[in-house]
Design a protein around this motif. Structure first.
Motif, PDB file in Angstrom:
ATOM      1  N   TYR A  93     -25.142  -3.609   1.459  1.00  0.00           N
ATOM      2  CA  TYR A  93     -24.971  -3.777   2.574  1.00  0.00           C
ATOM      3  C   TYR A  93     -23.829  -2.763   3.312  1.00  0.00           C
ATOM      4  CZ  TYR A  93     -24.487  -4.451   7.814  1.00  0.00           C
ATOM      5  OH  TYR A  93     -24.990  -5.267   8.802  1.00  0.00           O
ATOM      6  N   SER A  94     -22.769  -2.612   2.806  1.00  0.00           N
ATOM      7  CA  SER A  94     -21.337  -1.685   2.501  1.00  0.00           C
ATOM      8  C   SER A  94     -22.165  -0.418   2.008  1.00  0.00           C
ATOM      9  CB  SER A  94     -20.172  -1.864   1.609  1.00  0.00           C
ATOM     10  OG  SER A  94     -19.964  -3.222   2.468  1.00  0.00           O
ATOM     11  N   MET A  95     -22.383  -0.202   1.137  1.00  0.00           N
ATOM     12  CA  MET A  95     -23.190   1.270   0.465  1.00  0.00           C
ATOM     13  C   MET A  95     -24.115   1.333   1.265  1.00  0.00           C
ATOM     14  SD  MET A  95     -23.156   0.070  -3.388  1.00  0.00           S
ATOM     15  CE  MET A  95     -24.186   1.492  -3.715  1.00  0.00           C
ATOM     16  N   LEU A  96     -25.274   1.190   1.636  1.00  0.00           N
ATOM     17  CA  LEU A  96     -26.973   0.455   2.589  1.00  0.00           C
ATOM     18  C   LEU A  96     -25.648   1.787   4.398  1.00  0.00           C
ATOM     19  CD1 LEU A  96     -29.154  -1.678   2.208  1.00  0.00           C
ATOM     20  CD2 LEU A  96     -28.655   1.110   2.202  1.00  0.00           C
ATOM     21  N   LEU A  97     -24.944   0.770   5.026  1.00  0.00           N
ATOM     22  CA  LEU A  97     -24.623   1.349   6.364  1.00  0.00           C
ATOM     23  C   LEU A  97     -23.396   2.794   6.007  1.00  0.00           C
ATOM     24  CD1 LEU A  97     -23.752   0.048   8.863  1.00  0.00           C
ATOM     25  CD2 LEU A  97     -21.522  -0.812   7.952  1.00  0.00           C
ATOM     26  N   ASP A  98     -23.496   2.422   4.771  1.00  0.00           N
ATOM     27  CA  ASP A  98     -22.065   3.878   4.596  1.00  0.00           C
ATOM     28  C   ASP A  98     -23.241   5.186   4.439  1.00  0.00           C
ATOM     29  OD1 ASP A  98     -19.723   3.627   4.514  1.00  0.00           O
ATOM     30  OD2 ASP A  98     -19.761   3.214   2.226  1.00  0.00           O
ATOM     31  N   LYS A  99     -24.687   4.918   4.018  1.00  0.00           N
ATOM     32  CA  LYS A  99     -25.783   5.982   3.684  1.00  0.00           C
ATOM     33  C   LYS A  99     -26.479   6.184   5.499  1.00  0.00           C
ATOM     34  CE  LYS A  99     -28.510   8.216   1.979  1.00  0.00           C
ATOM     35  NZ  LYS A  99     -28.543   9.119   1.130  1.00  0.00           N
ATOM     36  N   VAL A 100     -26.402   4.603   5.624  1.00  0.00           N
ATOM     37  CA  VAL A 100     -26.806   5.231   7.515  1.00  0.00           C
ATOM     38  C   VAL A 100     -25.972   5.872   8.424  1.00  0.00           C
ATOM     39  CG1 VAL A 100     -27.430   3.865   9.833  1.00  0.00           C
ATOM     40  CG2 VAL A 100     -28.511   3.414   7.568  1.00  0.00           C
ATOM     41  N   SER A 101     -24.540   5.893   8.006  1.00  0.00           N
ATOM     42  CA  SER A 101     -23.521   6.319   8.852  1.00  0.00           C
ATOM     43  C   SER A 101     -23.447   7.987   8.404  1.00  0.00           C
ATOM     44  CB  SER A 101     -22.207   5.827   8.677  1.00  0.00           C
ATOM     45  OG  SER A 101     -21.003   6.282   9.290  1.00  0.00           O
ATOM     46  N   SER A 102     -23.471   8.366   7.177  1.00  0.00           N
ATOM     47  CA  SER A 102     -23.713   9.248   6.806  1.00  0.00           C
ATOM     48  C   SER A 102     -25.177  10.073   7.193  1.00  0.00           C
ATOM     49  CB  SER A 102     -23.923   9.291   5.026  1.00  0.00           C
ATOM     50  OG  SER A 102     -24.583   9.143   4.729  1.00  0.00           O
ATOM     51  N   GLN A 103     -26.231   9.648   7.460  1.00  0.00           N
ATOM     52  CA  GLN A 103     -27.388   9.856   7.916  1.00  0.00           C
ATOM     53  C   GLN A 103     -26.806  10.871   9.406  1.00  0.00           C
ATOM     54  OE1 GLN A 103     -30.474  11.284   6.806  1.00  0.00           O
ATOM     55  NE2 GLN A 103     -29.245  10.871   4.398  1.00  0.00           N
ATOM     56  N   PHE A 104     -26.428   9.675  10.043  1.00  0.00           N
ATOM     57  CA  PHE A 104     -26.037  10.018  11.302  1.00  0.00           C
ATOM     58  C   PHE A 104     -25.116  10.982  11.640  1.00  0.00           C
ATOM     59  CE2 PHE A 104     -27.977   5.109  12.555  1.00  0.00           C
ATOM     60  CZ  PHE A 104     -28.469   6.269  14.112  1.00  0.00           C
ATOM     61  N   SER A 105     -24.178  10.653  10.816  1.00  0.00           N
ATOM     62  CA  SER A 105     -23.468  12.513  10.795  1.00  0.00           C
ATOM     63  C   SER A 105     -23.762  13.560  10.353  1.00  0.00           C
ATOM     64  CB  SER A 105     -22.392  12.284   9.774  1.00  0.00           C
ATOM     65  OG  SER A 105     -21.691  11.133  10.517  1.00  0.00           O
ATOM     66  N   ASN A 106     -24.839  13.888  10.120  1.00  0.00           N
ATOM     67  CA  ASN A 106     -25.688  14.682   9.229  1.00  0.00           C
ATOM     68  C   ASN A 106     -26.196  14.876  10.791  1.00  0.00           C
ATOM     69  OD1 ASN A 106     -24.631  15.238   6.698  1.00  0.00           O
ATOM     70  ND2 ASN A 106     -26.171  13.571   5.654  1.00  0.00           N
ATOM     71  N   TYR A 107     -27.019  14.167  11.113  1.00  0.00           N
ATOM     72  CA  TYR A 107     -27.758  14.609  12.756  1.00  0.00           C
ATOM     73  C   TYR A 107     -26.777  15.589  13.666  1.00  0.00           C
ATOM     74  CZ  TYR A 107     -32.395  13.138  11.026  1.00  0.00           C
ATOM     75  OH  TYR A 107     -33.750  13.176   9.885  1.00  0.00           O
ATOM     76  N   SER A 108     -26.046  14.086  14.080  1.00  0.00           N
ATOM     77  CA  SER A 108     -24.144  15.006  15.013  1.00  0.00           C
ATOM     78  C   SER A 108     -24.414  16.530  14.205  1.00  0.00           C
ATOM     79  CB  SER A 108     -23.756  13.384  15.312  1.00  0.00           C
ATOM     80  OG  SER A 108     -23.016  14.327  15.820  1.00  0.00           O
ATOM     81  N   TYR A 109     -23.986  16.352  13.060  1.00  0.00           N
ATOM     82  CA  TYR A 109     -23.478  18.217  12.555  1.00  0.00           C
ATOM     83  C   TYR A 109     -24.303  18.920  13.027  1.00  0.00           C
ATOM     84  CZ  TYR A 109     -22.429  21.621   9.974  1.00  0.00           C
ATOM     85  OH  TYR A 109     -21.612  23.433   9.893  1.00  0.00           O
ATOM     86  N   ILE A 110     -25.869  19.200  12.823  1.00  0.00           N
ATOM     87  CA  ILE A 110     -26.710  19.597  12.940  1.00  0.00           C
ATOM     88  C   ILE A 110     -27.180  20.211  14.775  1.00  0.00           C
ATOM     89  CG2 ILE A 110     -29.212  20.057  12.893  1.00  0.00           C
ATOM     90  CD1 ILE A 110     -29.631  18.870  10.339  1.00  0.00           C
ATOM     91  N   LEU A 111     -27.016  18.957  15.014  1.00  0.00           N
ATOM     92  CA  LEU A 111     -27.120  19.082  16.712  1.00  0.00           C
ATOM     93  C   LEU A 111     -26.384  19.822  17.603  1.00  0.00           C
ATOM     94  CD1 LEU A 111     -29.117  15.484  17.561  1.00  0.00           C
ATOM     95  CD2 LEU A 111     -30.129  17.757  17.446  1.00  0.00           C
TER      96      LEU A 111
END
Length: 116
Positions: A93-111
């Protein structure tokens, strides 16, 4: 859109599966001294959603484990096994949550940097 991508849906299904596993193992540990309690487990199967839903989903099936050696009081919970399985589900769960969080960070950076 990010939420409609197959990779996000798989991560979401994985988070839901790991969360359910944690709940089941916690329940089993909570009932380690309950006479007659039978340990539970879950399996996850891939099912195909309707075309409008865009692909794959995962469905959980919770079942009672009757094949384990039982104590004289009928309880078949092994606290050591349940603790290890709980930890395993927590790590997943923790690893998947980190992965989802990093995806949101990537999108936030791009936007944030797309229109500078």
């Amino acid at each position: 859109m990010f939420f409609q991508r197959d990779s996000f849906r798989v991560m979401e299904s994985g988070l839901n599966a790991a969360w359910l596993q944690q709940q089941i193992h916690n329940q089993n540990l909570s009932n380690v001294e309950t006479p007659g309690y039978k340990a539970k487990n879950a399996t996850f199967e891939e099912v195909f959603a309707a075309a409008r839903d865009g692909g794959r989903r995962y469905q959980a099936t919770v079942f009672t484990r009757d094949d384990l050696t039982m104590r004289p009081d009928g309880n078949n919970v092994d606290a050591e096994v349940e603790s290890m399985e709980l930890y395993k589900a927590y790590v997943q769960y923790s690893m998947l949550l980190d992965k989802v969080s990093s995806q949101f960070s990537n999108y936030s950076y791009i936007l944030n940097n797309a229109f500078k």
